[in-house]
Design a protein around this motif. Structure first.
Motif, mmCIF file in Angstrom:
data_model
loop_
_atom_site.group_PDB
_atom_site.id
_atom_site.type_symbol
_atom_site.label_atom_id
_atom_site.label_comp_id
_atom_site.label_asym_id
_atom_site.label_seq_id
_atom_site.Cartn_x
_atom_site.Cartn_y
_atom_site.Cartn_z
ATOM 1 N N ARG A 215 -21.344 148.651 87.448
ATOM 2 C CA ARG A 215 -20.835 149.873 88.069
ATOM 3 C C ARG A 215 -21.234 149.609 89.868
ATOM 4 O O ARG A 215 -20.135 149.996 90.448
ATOM 5 C CB ARG A 215 -21.137 151.447 87.991
ATOM 6 C CG ARG A 215 -20.595 152.443 88.482
ATOM 7 C CD ARG A 215 -20.589 153.837 87.469
ATOM 8 N NE ARG A 215 -20.562 154.127 86.309
ATOM 9 C CZ ARG A 215 -21.968 153.585 85.167
ATOM 10 N NH1 ARG A 215 -22.754 153.616 86.059
ATOM 11 N NH2 ARG A 215 -21.487 154.052 84.314
ATOM 12 N N ARG B 195 -22.569 146.993 91.338
ATOM 13 C CA ARG B 195 -21.143 145.731 91.656
ATOM 14 C C ARG B 195 -20.225 145.759 91.961
ATOM 15 O O ARG B 195 -19.437 144.605 92.238
ATOM 16 C CB ARG B 195 -22.284 144.597 91.111
ATOM 17 C CG ARG B 195 -23.672 144.508 91.541
ATOM 18 C CD ARG B 195 -24.460 144.297 92.978
ATOM 19 N NE ARG B 195 -23.926 142.763 92.963
ATOM 20 C CZ ARG B 195 -24.393 142.185 92.876
ATOM 21 N NH1 ARG B 195 -25.374 141.957 92.250
ATOM 22 N NH2 ARG B 195 -23.549 140.486 93.427
ATOM 23 N N ARG B 196 -19.429 146.643 90.903
ATOM 24 C CA ARG B 196 -18.204 146.959 91.086
ATOM 25 C C ARG B 196 -17.486 145.593 89.766
ATOM 26 O O ARG B 196 -16.290 144.755 90.654
ATOM 27 C CB ARG B 196 -17.247 146.616 92.240
ATOM 28 C CG ARG B 196 -17.623 147.720 93.047
ATOM 29 C CD ARG B 196 -16.771 148.900 94.561
ATOM 30 N NE ARG B 196 -16.925 149.615 94.918
ATOM 31 C CZ ARG B 196 -17.610 150.255 96.168
ATOM 32 N NH1 ARG B 196 -16.797 149.351 96.950
ATOM 33 N NH2 ARG B 196 -17.957 151.483 96.064
ATOM 34 N N PHE B 197 -17.949 145.783 89.139
ATOM 35 C CA PHE B 197 -17.721 144.310 88.222
ATOM 36 C C PHE B 197 -16.346 144.877 87.463
ATOM 37 O O PHE B 197 -16.838 145.652 86.455
ATOM 38 C CB PHE B 197 -19.099 143.297 87.306
ATOM 39 C CG PHE B 197 -20.018 142.923 88.508
ATOM 40 C CD1 PHE B 197 -19.338 142.283 89.885
ATOM 41 C CD2 PHE B 197 -20.852 142.243 88.401
ATOM 42 C CE1 PHE B 197 -19.889 141.672 90.657
ATOM 43 C CE2 PHE B 197 -21.675 141.844 88.982
ATOM 44 C CZ PHE B 197 -21.167 141.083 90.609
ATOM 45 N N TYR C 167 -14.803 148.067 86.681
ATOM 46 C CA TYR C 167 -15.047 149.225 87.995
ATOM 47 C C TYR C 167 -15.274 148.254 89.358
ATOM 48 O O TYR C 167 -14.788 148.795 89.719
ATOM 49 C CB TYR C 167 -16.729 149.473 88.142
ATOM 50 C CG TYR C 167 -17.327 150.202 86.657
ATOM 51 C CD1 TYR C 167 -17.241 151.700 86.762
ATOM 52 C CD2 TYR C 167 -17.905 149.149 86.100
ATOM 53 C CE1 TYR C 167 -17.487 152.176 85.765
ATOM 54 C CE2 TYR C 167 -18.681 150.382 84.631
ATOM 55 C CZ TYR C 167 -18.469 151.614 85.010
ATOM 56 O OH TYR C 167 -19.289 151.693 83.477
ATOM 57 N N ALA C 168 -14.409 147.478 88.924
ATOM 58 C CA ALA C 168 -13.574 146.011 90.166
ATOM 59 C C ALA C 168 -12.197 147.368 90.346
ATOM 60 O O ALA C 168 -11.331 148.231 89.275
ATOM 61 C CB ALA C 168 -13.124 145.232 89.257
ATOM 62 N N SER C 169 -11.411 146.536 91.178
ATOM 63 C CA SER C 169 -10.338 147.467 92.415
ATOM 64 C C SER C 169 -9.114 146.481 91.697
ATOM 65 O O SER C 169 -8.361 146.776 91.463
ATOM 66 C CB SER C 169 -10.219 146.987 93.397
ATOM 67 O OG SER C 169 -10.273 146.025 94.092
ATOM 68 N N ALA D 176 -10.524 140.242 88.300
ATOM 69 C CA ALA D 176 -11.012 138.686 88.850
ATOM 70 C C ALA D 176 -10.737 137.578 88.614
ATOM 71 O O ALA D 176 -10.170 137.443 87.493
ATOM 72 C CB ALA D 176 -12.932 139.193 88.878
ATOM 73 N N ARG E 283 -15.548 135.921 88.148
ATOM 74 C CA ARG E 283 -16.209 136.047 86.733
ATOM 75 C C ARG E 283 -17.399 135.480 86.400
ATOM 76 O O ARG E 283 -17.952 135.839 85.830
ATOM 77 C CB ARG E 283 -14.642 136.826 85.550
ATOM 78 C CG ARG E 283 -13.744 137.359 85.508
ATOM 79 C CD ARG E 283 -13.384 136.717 84.445
ATOM 80 N NE ARG E 283 -12.885 136.090 83.860
ATOM 81 C CZ ARG E 283 -10.966 135.334 83.991
ATOM 82 N NH1 ARG E 283 -10.803 135.697 85.058
ATOM 83 N NH2 ARG E 283 -10.959 134.420 82.921
ATOM 84 N N GLN F 9 -20.121 136.569 88.788
ATOM 85 C CA GLN F 9 -20.361 138.168 88.026
ATOM 86 C C GLN F 9 -21.580 137.820 86.704
ATOM 87 O O GLN F 9 -22.485 138.154 86.672
ATOM 88 C CB GLN F 9 -19.441 138.734 88.017
ATOM 89 C CG GLN F 9 -18.769 139.214 89.383
ATOM 90 C CD GLN F 9 -17.337 139.825 88.783
ATOM 91 O OE1 GLN F 9 -16.618 139.918 88.099
ATOM 92 N NE2 GLN F 9 -16.766 140.305 90.053
ATOM 93 N N VAL G 95 -17.503 141.799 81.824
ATOM 94 C CA VAL G 95 -17.019 140.919 83.227
ATOM 95 C C VAL G 95 -15.165 140.427 83.176
ATOM 96 O O VAL G 95 -14.562 140.882 83.002
ATOM 97 C CB VAL G 95 -17.865 140.155 83.218
ATOM 98 C CG1 VAL G 95 -16.731 138.983 84.623
ATOM 99 C CG2 VAL G 95 -19.167 140.027 84.058
ATOM 100 N N PRO H 119 -10.130 146.314 84.407
ATOM 101 C CA PRO H 119 -10.390 147.710 85.942
ATOM 102 C C PRO H 119 -9.815 148.885 85.559
ATOM 103 O O PRO H 119 -9.011 149.406 84.571
ATOM 104 C CB PRO H 119 -9.725 146.981 87.076
ATOM 105 C CG PRO H 119 -9.674 145.506 86.951
ATOM 106 C CD PRO H 119 -9.317 145.676 85.579
#
Length: 190
Positions: free
Chosen positions: A127, A129-131, A134-136, A139, A144, A147, A165, A169
């Motif tokens: 959360r 690190r937005r992985f 929680y990524a937009s 990846a 990945r 990450q 990972v 999202p």
């Protein structure tokens, strides 16, 4: 032209001065016996020793612990809880405890607690690190892999890192009790 700062030479330490330095340190900082011993040894290297008998920084630290000024187990529990709240895994918690000189019997319950909170801690790290979930945006493969490597460096097990990972999202993965036990421990490398 600026004036040069004149540094005064401090006198060598004696037993009373070593006790005073230790007392001042434990009054200012939460510490462990190992960290206090290292601090006192550094002070002895810097200032020297004035007495004939050899200094005993470990003995001073043990006396501080006997008086109740130092609590290795309490320090370990607080440090372990703080690291897991930050999202660091059991491997990093164990490393921090080893570096602080915490004995195995004091570190064992903290390592077990960190391993039990592995999924929650890993999700907190993701959360922050937005992985993964929680990524937009999803990846690509190279991102990945980076990450996963970051999560492993943070002390999380490979299986948990890969599962988080690889999540899309918005889709937070669910962990069973077996996944929680996949955290790093002393029997296998992280």
């Amino acid at each position: 032209m600026a004036m040069e700062k004149v540094r005064r030479s401090l006198p060598p330490l004696d037993a009373a001065a070593l006790e005073r330095i230790a007392l001042r340190y434990v009054e200012r900082f939460a510490t462990t016996q190992g960290k206090l011993t290292d601090y006192l040894a550094r002070k002895l290297r810097e200032r020297g020793w004035a007495e004939a008998d050899a200094p005993d920084p470990g003995g001073v630290a043990a006396r501080m612990a006997a008086r109740g000024y130092i609590d290795d187990r309490g320090w370990a529990e607080a440090k372990g809880a703080a690291l897991t709240r930050r999202g660091l895994g059991a491997g990093r918690v164990a490393m921090a405890l080893r570096q602080a000189g915490i004995e195995a019997e004091d570190a064992a319950p903290v390592r077990e607690a960190a391993a039990g909170q592995a999924p929650a801690s890993a999700l907190a790290f993701a959360r922050r690190r937005r992985f993964g979930p929680y990524a937009s945006a999803p990846a690509d493969r190279d991102l990945r892999e980076r990450q996963v490597a970051a999560m492993i460096r943070a002390g999380h097990g490979f299986a948990i890192a890969r599962k988080i990972v690889d999540a899309q999202p918005g889709e937070v993965p669910q962990f069973d009790t077996h996944s929680a036990s996949m955290a790093c421990d002393d029997s296998e490398p992280c």
